[in-house]
Design a protein around this motif. Structure first.
Motif, mmCIF file in Angstrom:
data_model
loop_
_atom_site.group_PDB
_atom_site.id
_atom_site.type_symbol
_atom_site.label_atom_id
_atom_site.label_comp_id
_atom_site.label_asym_id
_atom_site.label_seq_id
_atom_site.Cartn_x
_atom_site.Cartn_y
_atom_site.Cartn_z
ATOM 1 N N ARG A 251 -61.700 60.227 27.294
ATOM 2 C CA ARG A 251 -61.639 60.086 25.839
ATOM 3 C C ARG A 251 -63.040 60.139 25.225
ATOM 4 O O ARG A 251 -63.235 60.697 24.143
ATOM 5 C CB ARG A 251 -60.939 58.772 25.472
ATOM 6 N N PHE A 252 -64.025 59.571 25.919
ATOM 7 C CA PHE A 252 -65.400 59.596 25.428
ATOM 8 C C PHE A 252 -65.916 61.028 25.353
ATOM 9 O O PHE A 252 -66.526 61.439 24.360
ATOM 10 C CB PHE A 252 -66.277 58.759 26.356
ATOM 11 N N VAL A 253 -65.658 61.808 26.390
ATOM 12 C CA VAL A 253 -66.092 63.206 26.412
ATOM 13 C C VAL A 253 -65.408 63.994 25.296
ATOM 14 O O VAL A 253 -66.010 64.897 24.690
ATOM 15 C CB VAL A 253 -65.797 63.836 27.790
ATOM 16 N N GLU A 254 -64.162 63.639 24.998
ATOM 17 C CA GLU A 254 -63.414 64.338 23.954
ATOM 18 C C GLU A 254 -63.821 63.906 22.550
ATOM 19 O O GLU A 254 -63.300 64.423 21.568
ATOM 20 C CB GLU A 254 -61.916 64.097 24.165
ATOM 21 N N GLY A 255 -64.746 62.965 22.463
ATOM 22 C CA GLY A 255 -65.266 62.572 21.158
ATOM 23 C C GLY A 255 -64.736 61.268 20.624
ATOM 24 O O GLY A 255 -65.085 60.871 19.498
ATOM 25 N N GLU A 256 -63.904 60.559 21.376
ATOM 26 C CA GLU A 256 -63.408 59.255 20.947
ATOM 27 C C GLU A 256 -64.400 58.187 21.422
ATOM 28 O O GLU A 256 -64.317 57.686 22.545
ATOM 29 C CB GLU A 256 -62.015 58.993 21.520
ATOM 30 N N LEU A 257 -65.345 57.853 20.563
ATOM 31 C CA LEU A 257 -66.466 56.995 20.962
ATOM 32 C C LEU A 257 -66.198 55.511 20.769
ATOM 33 O O LEU A 257 -66.931 54.677 21.311
ATOM 34 C CB LEU A 257 -67.712 57.378 20.168
ATOM 35 N N ALA A 258 -65.167 55.157 20.024
ATOM 36 C CA ALA A 258 -64.986 53.766 19.612
ATOM 37 C C ALA A 258 -64.813 52.815 20.791
ATOM 38 O O ALA A 258 -65.245 51.659 20.732
ATOM 39 C CB ALA A 258 -63.785 53.654 18.672
ATOM 40 N N GLU A 259 -64.185 53.275 21.881
ATOM 41 C CA GLU A 259 -63.916 52.380 23.001
ATOM 42 C C GLU A 259 -65.172 52.063 23.803
ATOM 43 O O GLU A 259 -65.437 50.898 24.121
ATOM 44 C CB GLU A 259 -62.870 53.002 23.918
ATOM 45 N N LEU A 260 -65.958 53.079 24.134
ATOM 46 C CA LEU A 260 -67.098 52.871 25.029
ATOM 47 C C LEU A 260 -68.410 52.603 24.298
ATOM 48 O O LEU A 260 -69.297 51.958 24.859
ATOM 49 C CB LEU A 260 -67.275 54.075 25.952
ATOM 50 N N ALA A 261 -68.560 53.103 23.075
ATOM 51 C CA ALA A 261 -69.842 52.961 22.386
ATOM 52 C C ALA A 261 -70.316 51.513 22.309
ATOM 53 O O ALA A 261 -71.503 51.239 22.565
ATOM 54 C CB ALA A 261 -69.760 53.568 20.987
ATOM 55 N N PRO A 262 -69.460 50.525 21.999
ATOM 56 C CA PRO A 262 -69.954 49.138 21.955
ATOM 57 C C PRO A 262 -70.467 48.644 23.304
ATOM 58 O O PRO A 262 -71.342 47.778 23.358
ATOM 59 C CB PRO A 262 -68.724 48.336 21.517
#
Length: 274
Positions: A251-262
């Protein structure tokens, strides 16, 4: 981050500290000594991390290869003492504290203890293994090593882009700053709490609020830290319950940053539960 540090101090006696136990690391530091500072953000064209240690350094960077910050602590009811934070890139941190609590005619009570943070979790020295709070960093590193080369590249490019964005935001932040022991920190006020945060490390160099006061007395960014400082005496859990590291990477690679960014912000408590 800074708040979590302060809360950890104020609840230290409830976290398994021994009354007269000496912290297991020495309390030596040189005032204001800042050693060779490393770039927090890896160059975009740097080689891809090839092993667990290398990817952990990308996930949890620091501006030096080792770090020691020693604090003076003051609290309610005459509480006083010291705290030292030891850290290395890759999610390795340790807090050693010694506190004195006045008891009136009975003298004082002394509290001492340590908390160890690794890519697998955070644990208070002397508590049972099941008390560890799992961290996702180790599971993310293991999942990265299972990726194909192109997927590894895409993941690392996202991480470096995020870290570069954070570094640029810090550089252009026009908020109030201070210099403490030669280190610039950003002043933040929330309600009755004020801290001066060394943003590249997630460590407050000054904290005041809720009756607690911390101030850094020594900063050593070239500290000599033994490997035993971060050693756990047991095998921690592989991953937080319910955390799907491969899916999170995808999901991070696909651009969904909300989960891992914090989780990729520097700080003392990089856990989903905090």
């Amino acid at each position: 981050m800074g708040l979590a540090l302060a809360m950890g101090l104020s609840t230290g006696s409830a976290m398994g500290c021994g009354d007269d136990e000496e912290p297991s690391e020495p309390r030596e530091a040189m005032a204001g000594r800042v050693g060779d500072v490393l770039p927090v953000v890896m160059p975009a064209d740097a080689p891809l991390p090839a092993d667990r240690e290398a990817i952990l350094r990308e996930l949890a960077p620091l501006p030096s290869a080792s770090l020691l910050v020693v604090y003076e602590v003051e609290g309610p009811g005459g509480l006083s003492g010291s705290l030292e934070v030891l850290a290395r890139p890759g999610g390795l941190r340790r807090e050693n504290w010694t506190l004195q609590v006045p008891l009136g005619a009975e003298g004082e009570r002394r509290l001492a203890g340590s908390t160890i943070q690794t890519p697998e979790g955070i644990w208070v020295e002397g508590s049972p293994p099941e008390s560890i709070t799992p961290s996702p960093l180790g599971a993310l590193a293991d999942a990265y090593l299972e990726l194909e080369p192109e997927s590894r590249r895409a993941f690392v490019e996202r991480i470096r882009a995020l870290q570069a964005t954070l570094a640029e935001a810090r550089e252009h932040d026009e908020g109030p700053t201070e210099q403490i022991l030669g280190v610039p920190c950003h002043v933040t006020r929330v309600a009755a709490i004020e801290m001066c945060l060394w943003e590249a490390t997630g460590l407050p160099l000054r904290y005041e609020g809720e009756g607690l006061r911390l101030r850094a007395l020594n900063v050593d960014a070239n500290a000599s830290l033994g490997d035993g400082a971060f050693a756990l005496p047991f095998v921690p859990p592989a991953s937080p319950p319910g955390f799907d590291a491969p899916a999170s990477l995808r999901r991070f690679v696909e651009g969904e940053l909300a989960e891992l960014a914090p989780l990729l912000h520097p700080g003392l408590r990089p856990f989903a539960s905090t």
